[in-house]
Design a protein around this motif. Structure first.
Motif, PDB file in Angstrom:
ATOM      1  N   MET A 175       0.846  -1.187   0.000  1.00 54.40           N
ATOM      2  CA  MET A 175       0.000   0.000   0.000  1.00 54.40           C
ATOM      3  C   MET A 175       0.878   1.233   0.000  1.00 54.40           C
ATOM      4  O   MET A 175       2.005   1.205   0.490  1.00 54.40           O
ATOM      5  N   ASN A 176       0.334   2.313  -0.561  1.00 56.91           N
ATOM      6  CA  ASN A 176       0.996   3.605  -0.594  1.00 56.91           C
ATOM      7  C   ASN A 176      -0.025   4.635  -0.166  1.00 56.91           C
ATOM      8  O   ASN A 176      -0.994   4.892  -0.877  1.00 56.91           O
ATOM      9  N   LEU A 177       0.167   5.205   1.032  1.00 54.85           N
ATOM     10  CA  LEU A 177      -0.754   6.211   1.562  1.00 54.85           C
ATOM     11  C   LEU A 177      -0.161   7.613   1.467  1.00 54.85           C
ATOM     12  O   LEU A 177      -0.594   8.516   2.168  1.00 54.85           O
ATOM     13  N   GLY A 178       0.859   7.774   0.630  1.00 51.18           N
ATOM     14  CA  GLY A 178       1.492   9.076   0.470  1.00 51.18           C
ATOM     15  C   GLY A 178       2.651   9.240   1.424  1.00 51.18           C
ATOM     16  O   GLY A 178       3.800   9.211   1.022  1.00 51.18           O
ATOM     17  N   ILE A 179       2.368   9.382   2.710  1.00 56.44           N
ATOM     18  CA  ILE A 179       3.443   9.561   3.689  1.00 56.44           C
ATOM     19  C   ILE A 179       3.961   8.223   4.217  1.00 56.44           C
ATOM     20  O   ILE A 179       5.007   8.184   4.857  1.00 56.44           O
ATOM     21  N   VAL A 180       3.240   7.140   3.961  1.00 52.77           N
ATOM     22  CA  VAL A 180       3.661   5.806   4.396  1.00 52.77           C
ATOM     23  C   VAL A 180       3.475   4.827   3.245  1.00 52.77           C
ATOM     24  O   VAL A 180       2.416   4.787   2.628  1.00 52.77           O
ATOM     25  N   LYS A 181       4.540   4.046   2.982  1.00 47.08           N
ATOM     26  CA  LYS A 181       4.453   2.943   2.030  1.00 47.08           C
ATOM     27  C   LYS A 181       4.744   1.672   2.815  1.00 47.08           C
ATOM     28  O   LYS A 181       5.614   1.659   3.690  1.00 47.08           O
ATOM     29  N   ARG A 182       4.004   0.595   2.488  1.00 47.03           N
ATOM     30  CA  ARG A 182       4.164  -0.645   3.243  1.00 47.03           C
ATOM     31  C   ARG A 182       4.027  -1.843   2.311  1.00 47.03           C
ATOM     32  O   ARG A 182       3.194  -1.857   1.417  1.00 47.03           O
ATOM     33  N   SER A 183       4.865  -2.853   2.562  1.00 47.71           N
ATOM     34  CA  SER A 183       4.690  -4.140   1.881  1.00 47.71           C
ATOM     35  C   SER A 183       4.622  -5.217   2.948  1.00 47.71           C
ATOM     36  O   SER A 183       5.296  -5.128   3.973  1.00 47.71           O
TER      37      SER A 183
END
Length: 198
Positions: free
Chosen positions: A76-84
């Motif tokens: 996911m990419n929420l703009g200020i946080v990216k996570r795999s």
């Protein structure tokens, strides 16, 4: 016939008491070098490994491994946080760190929120083929989170406390732009909670 029934009952007896074992490490910068094995509590049937990169100020990469009640592999990419995240369901299957979130754009864009403004856009990458909108209320404050996600994350059945609505869509910029009232600190704490619980 009695032998088959006996073998079947022994199989059930020995498998019923088996608990899943996963590697565990929390909040490690860089990699999970100091991981340890943990026996998962009842109801936790998956092992997960997550890599999150925050884009606020200096970039910070955090690795987490633990047991999970339900989770999905994806990003996911929420703009200020990216996570795999990588999820699996066998003993010690989360030995490897989740990969760094991809930075290569796949051509899809979604809206994201930054402070009170939800009209920013982010470029989706890798397997992120859906846009997400999540709404929550905490007392007097409301929170909206938007961004790109993998379809597998949209399909996860785990609910997050205090989140009233999570919706996913598959069109380009399909999660709409709107402004909301929220504090930046509240947004960051909620995002961190969202990352650790999924």
């Amino acid at each position: 016939m009695d032998l088959q029934i006996s073998v079947f009952l022994l199989f059930i007896l020995f498998t019923a008491g088996h608990s899943l074992s996963c590697y565990e490490c929390s909040g490690q910068k860089g990699s999970c070098a100091n991981q340890k094995v943990k026996t998962c509590p009842r109801g936790f049937s998956k092992c997960m490994s997550t890599t999150a990169v925050t884009q606020v100020g200096d970039s910070l990469k955090v690795k987490v491994k633990d047991c999970a009640a339900d989770c999905a592999s994806g990003s996911m990419n929420l703009g200020i946080v990216k996570r795999s995240s990588v999820c699996c369901n066998t003993d010690w299957c989360n030995v490897r760190d989740a990969p760094d979130p991809s930075i290569d754009s796949n051509g899809k864009k979604c809206y994201s929120c930054d402070g009170k403004n939800c009209s920013n856009t982010v470029s989706c990458s890798g397997s992120e083929d859906h846009c997400i909108t999540s709404a929550a209320s905490y007392g007097e404050q409301s929170l909206v989170v938007k961004g790109c996600v993998s379809k597998s994350i949209c399909d996860t059945t785990t609910s997050v406390d205090d989140v009233q609505k999570i919706s996913c869509c598959s069109g380009n910029l399909c999660n709409g732009a709107q402004s909301v009232t929220q504090s930046f600190l509240f947004l960051c704490c909620s995002l961190l909670s969202f990352i650790l619980l999924h």
